[in-house]
Design a protein around this motif. Structure first.
Motif, PDB file in Angstrom:
ATOM      1  N   UNK A 287      25.125 129.804  29.460  1.00 41.17           N
ATOM      2  CA  UNK A 287      26.277 128.914  29.563  1.00 41.17           C
ATOM      3  C   UNK A 287      27.582 129.694  29.623  1.00 41.17           C
ATOM      4  N   UNK A 288      27.658 130.773  28.837  1.00 47.59           N
ATOM      5  CA  UNK A 288      28.859 131.612  28.865  1.00 47.59           C
ATOM      6  C   UNK A 288      29.033 132.265  30.232  1.00 47.59           C
ATOM      7  N   UNK A 289      27.928 132.742  30.819  1.00 41.58           N
ATOM      8  CA  UNK A 289      27.987 133.382  32.132  1.00 41.58           C
ATOM      9  C   UNK A 289      28.421 132.381  33.200  1.00 41.58           C
ATOM     10  N   UNK A 290      27.881 131.171  33.133  1.00 39.24           N
ATOM     11  CA  UNK A 290      28.202 130.148  34.126  1.00 39.24           C
ATOM     12  C   UNK A 290      29.556 129.496  33.884  1.00 39.24           C
ATOM     13  N   UNK A 291      30.056 129.641  32.667  1.00 37.93           N
ATOM     14  CA  UNK A 291      31.347 129.043  32.341  1.00 37.93           C
ATOM     15  C   UNK A 291      31.305 127.541  32.200  1.00 37.93           C
ATOM     16  N   UNK A 292      30.137 127.006  31.811  1.00 42.64           N
ATOM     17  CA  UNK A 292      30.006 125.561  31.644  1.00 42.64           C
ATOM     18  C   UNK A 292      28.887 125.249  30.665  1.00 42.64           C
TER      19      UNK A 292
ATOM     20  N   UNK B 244      24.489 118.738  22.737  1.00 46.36           N
ATOM     21  CA  UNK B 244      23.755 118.976  21.498  1.00 46.36           C
ATOM     22  C   UNK B 244      24.233 117.987  20.448  1.00 46.36           C
ATOM     23  N   UNK B 245      23.294 117.266  19.850  1.00 45.23           N
ATOM     24  CA  UNK B 245      23.657 116.287  18.834  1.00 45.23           C
ATOM     25  C   UNK B 245      22.602 116.195  17.769  1.00 45.23           C
ATOM     26  N   UNK B 246      22.867 115.376  16.764  1.00 41.06           N
ATOM     27  CA  UNK B 246      21.932 115.249  15.655  1.00 41.06           C
ATOM     28  C   UNK B 246      20.614 114.625  16.050  1.00 41.06           C
ATOM     29  N   UNK B 247      20.602 113.855  17.145  1.00 40.77           N
ATOM     30  CA  UNK B 247      19.364 113.183  17.562  1.00 40.77           C
ATOM     31  C   UNK B 247      18.603 113.970  18.625  1.00 40.77           C
ATOM     32  N   UNK B 248      19.099 115.149  19.006  1.00 43.44           N
ATOM     33  CA  UNK B 248      18.406 115.951  20.010  1.00 43.44           C
ATOM     34  C   UNK B 248      19.363 116.506  21.036  1.00 43.44           C
ATOM     35  N   UNK B 249      18.835 116.902  22.177  1.00 44.31           N
ATOM     36  CA  UNK B 249      19.655 117.477  23.230  1.00 44.31           C
ATOM     37  C   UNK B 249      19.424 116.709  24.527  1.00 44.31           C
ATOM     38  N   UNK B 250      20.405 116.762  25.409  1.00 45.91           N
ATOM     39  CA  UNK B 250      20.289 116.161  26.727  1.00 45.91           C
ATOM     40  C   UNK B 250      21.089 117.013  27.702  1.00 45.91           C
ATOM     41  N   UNK B 251      20.764 116.908  28.978  1.00 48.61           N
ATOM     42  CA  UNK B 251      21.440 117.700  29.989  1.00 48.61           C
ATOM     43  C   UNK B 251      22.810 117.121  30.313  1.00 48.61           C
ATOM     44  N   UNK B 252      23.785 117.998  30.474  1.00 44.62           N
ATOM     45  CA  UNK B 252      25.068 117.588  31.011  1.00 44.62           C
ATOM     46  C   UNK B 252      24.914 117.377  32.525  1.00 44.62           C
TER      47      UNK B 252
END
Length: 309
Positions: A42-47, A52-60
């Motif tokens: 994510x740092x390399x791509x700059x996005x 990330x949340x308490x109930x899990x993760x999902x794609x932006x």
């Protein structure tokens, strides 16, 4: 910008599992290592690629756009490695779905299919991961939805299934049964039905409301549980040899006959020459043994798999 393949693998696996812990286990790394790889990407791509949340993760939105190209990049990298390593090695083939004894079918073609190295996967999910990582070349078992877009499958065999029940079951004396006659029985499954697509779709299609699950400790243990209860039943391919368990009855199903579909599965773009030889051998055996006969009036199959987007 140079992309790190290990970081891409971490991202793709996490995107498919939508759970960092499960993705880390699938890649045989720690969850901390997986999180670091994704953070660096994510740092390399700059996005940001994940919410990330308490109930899990999902794609932006960026993560959704990045997923398909990332998969293609991993496949290209694995193909390049395979080209250097060469193909003068056995074709590595795993089977899964052990309770239904998939090796019965594979052994009928193995002696004519070239140099094979056979192994066992735990389930379709673990086999899919091994295929995408290049740990194996092909796999054999029942393919069910959703199926990864980086994989190709070919139907090899359609096998009728029987109802397996206690000899004291009210329907045990019948010579054959319609699936809907099992409405008042308990469908006994060797695990959670959300992971056993065939049994789940059968129960939905033929209105079997009572369902119960067991722990998969092997076929003899599973069948002994069925024999011990006059209300339970389950399904097994008709050709599976039953262990010698007193009080067990196998009854054919008709009108319609459920068919269990066995398929070969491999990563798209795999160039191992043994793969073509294996698929050709399976096709020839299927033609000789009439493995692929299907009449939609007489037979029933679950819905075919749909690719993951």
């Amino acid at each position: 910008m140079d992309l790190d393949v290990a970081q891409l693998r971490a991202f793709v696996c996490a995107a498919e599992e939508l759970h960092f812990g499960r993705a880390a286990r699938a890649l045989s790394i720690s969850q901390q290592a997986l999180s670091k790889r994704i953070a660096r990407l994510e740092s390399l791509l700059g996005t940001q690629l994940f919410h990330r949340g308490g109930t899990g993760v999902s794609l932006t939105e960026a993560g959704q756009r990045f997923l398909a190209p990332a998969r293609h990049t991993i496949v290209a990298a694995d193909t390049a490695i395979a080209a250097v390593a060469g193909t003068n090695r056995p074709l590595r083939v795993d089977v899964w779905g052990h309770l239904y004894a998939p090796m019965r079918t594979l052994t009928q073609v193995a002696s004519h299919a070239g140099d094979l190295m056979l192994g066992h996967g735990r389930d379709l999910t673990s086999v899919t991961t091994a295929l995408l990582h290049g740990d194996i070349d092909a796999a054999f078992g029942r393919v069910h939805p959703p199926l990864h877009t980086g994989l190709t499958h070919r139907l090899i065999r359609l096998e009728p299934v029987d109802a397996i029940m206690s000899a004291h079951h009210p329907l045990a004396s019948e010579q054959a049964l319609r699936p809907d006659q099992l409405h008042d029985s308990i469908l006994w499954a060797p695990g959670a039905l959300d992971r056993l697509d065939f049994l789940h779709q059968f129960a939905e299609r033929f209105d079997i409301p009572d369902r119960a699950t067991s722990i998969n400790l092997g076929l003899p243990h599973f069948l002994a549980e069925i024999a011990a209860d006059p209300q339970r039943f389950s399904l097994l391919p008709a050709d599976v040899p039953l262990p010698d368990i007193p009080g067990l009855r196998s009854v054919p199903l008709i009108n319609p006959t459920p068919l269990y579909a066995w398929s070969l599965l491999w990563r798209t773009g795999n160039e191992h020459p043994g793969l073509h030889h294996l698929t050709a051998t399976c096709a020839a055996q299927a033609a000789r043994s009439r493995w692929l006969e299907y009449d939609p009036v007489r037979d029933w199959m679950p819905e075919p798999p749909k690719p993951l987007s």
